[in-house]
Scaffold this motif. Sequence first.
Motif, PDB file in Angstrom:
ATOM      1  N   HIS A   1       3.068   2.799   2.683  1.00  0.00           N
ATOM      2  CA  HIS A   1       4.184   1.976   3.175  1.00  0.00           C
ATOM      3  C   HIS A   1       5.360   1.938   2.197  1.00  0.00           C
ATOM      4  O   HIS A   1       6.456   1.537   2.573  1.00  0.00           O
ATOM      5  CB  HIS A   1       3.690   0.551   3.489  1.00  0.00           C
TER       6      HIS A   1
ATOM      7  N   HIS B   1       0.846  -1.197   0.000  1.00  0.00           N
ATOM      8  CA  HIS B   1       0.000   0.000   0.000  1.00  0.00           C
ATOM      9  C   HIS B   1       0.884   1.252   0.000  1.00  0.00           C
ATOM     10  O   HIS B   1       1.978   1.258   0.562  1.00  0.00           O
ATOM     11  CB  HIS B   1      -0.928   0.011   1.227  1.00  0.00           C
TER      12      HIS B   1
ATOM     13  N   HIS C   1      -3.976  -8.805   6.141  1.00  0.00           N
ATOM     14  CA  HIS C   1      -4.362  -7.439   5.767  1.00  0.00           C
ATOM     15  C   HIS C   1      -5.392  -7.470   4.639  1.00  0.00           C
ATOM     16  O   HIS C   1      -5.207  -6.869   3.579  1.00  0.00           O
ATOM     17  CB  HIS C   1      -3.108  -6.652   5.392  1.00  0.00           C
TER      18      HIS C   1
ATOM     19  N   ASP D   1       0.475  -3.591   8.766  1.00  0.00           N
ATOM     20  CA  ASP D   1      -0.987  -3.489   8.850  1.00  0.00           C
ATOM     21  C   ASP D   1      -1.553  -4.898   8.947  1.00  0.00           C
ATOM     22  O   ASP D   1      -1.279  -5.742   8.088  1.00  0.00           O
ATOM     23  CB  ASP D   1      -1.557  -2.822   7.583  1.00  0.00           C
TER      24      ASP D   1
HETATM   25 ZN   LIG Z   1      -2.204  -1.274   4.249  1.00  0.00          ZN
END
Ligand SMILES: [Zn+2]
Length: 239
Positions: free
Chosen positions: A60, A57, A140, A160
């Motif tokens: 990150h 994502h 996640h 996450d």
């Molecule tokens: Zn994430």
Amino acid sequence: MKVELVGTGAIYTKYNSACTLVNEELIIDMPNGTLKQLLKSNHKPEKIKAILITHMHGDHIADIPFFLKHVFNYIKIDNEITIIGPTGIEDKIVELFEAYRFEDREEIQEFMNIKFIELNEEEKQIEVENYKVNAIQVSHGAEKPAYGYTINNTISCTGDSGICENIEKLIKNSKVTIADTSLREGDHCHMGIDNIKYLAEKYNKQIIATHLRDTTREELSKQEYKNILVVEDGYKFEI
Ligand SMILES: [Zn+2]
Ligand SMILES: [Zn+2]
């Protein structure tokens, strides 16, 4: 080990997104703004030898090209940088360079000394620059695979994740865990105050909350759980 929480926030907050620096040599995740934050805090980004990516994502990985350009094109380091992350991480970083209209794949390979280690297994131990890194799959939602990391059996970063067996393993295998606490009540993608409280009580270990939404930070700060810490960006500790 010297640990600094470069970022403790989530996407829509004034805080930097979750990012942790260990001994100035390892960094876990590189959200947007990481390079500038490191420079503002008088760190030397060129000391970083390995980047551990929890998942792909944007909050990150967004700053990885800016960091690589800084160390290889501007500082002109000649050492290798290891990037560890979920399978496909090399292609994803090349795509970011393309999206930003920076170097193409050939230029990255020619001018940047990067070793990619791509992960697909449930759990893997990796030796990197005298550190023992243990990568373990976490949960996640649709973003698969996503990893949490333990370094030298001492500190863990969950990345996450909703609460799952491997999150408990990360906590068991380390002294301090930097844990995704995005929500007030956890779901299948992120943990919440309820999950963190349960883990802190069950394992009686130190947990530092990160990836905090503002409402979660506010609520968690008001309550006093003896082994859960809510900290500001730039919080440092030694272990
Ligand atoms: Zn994430
Ligand atoms: Zn995130």
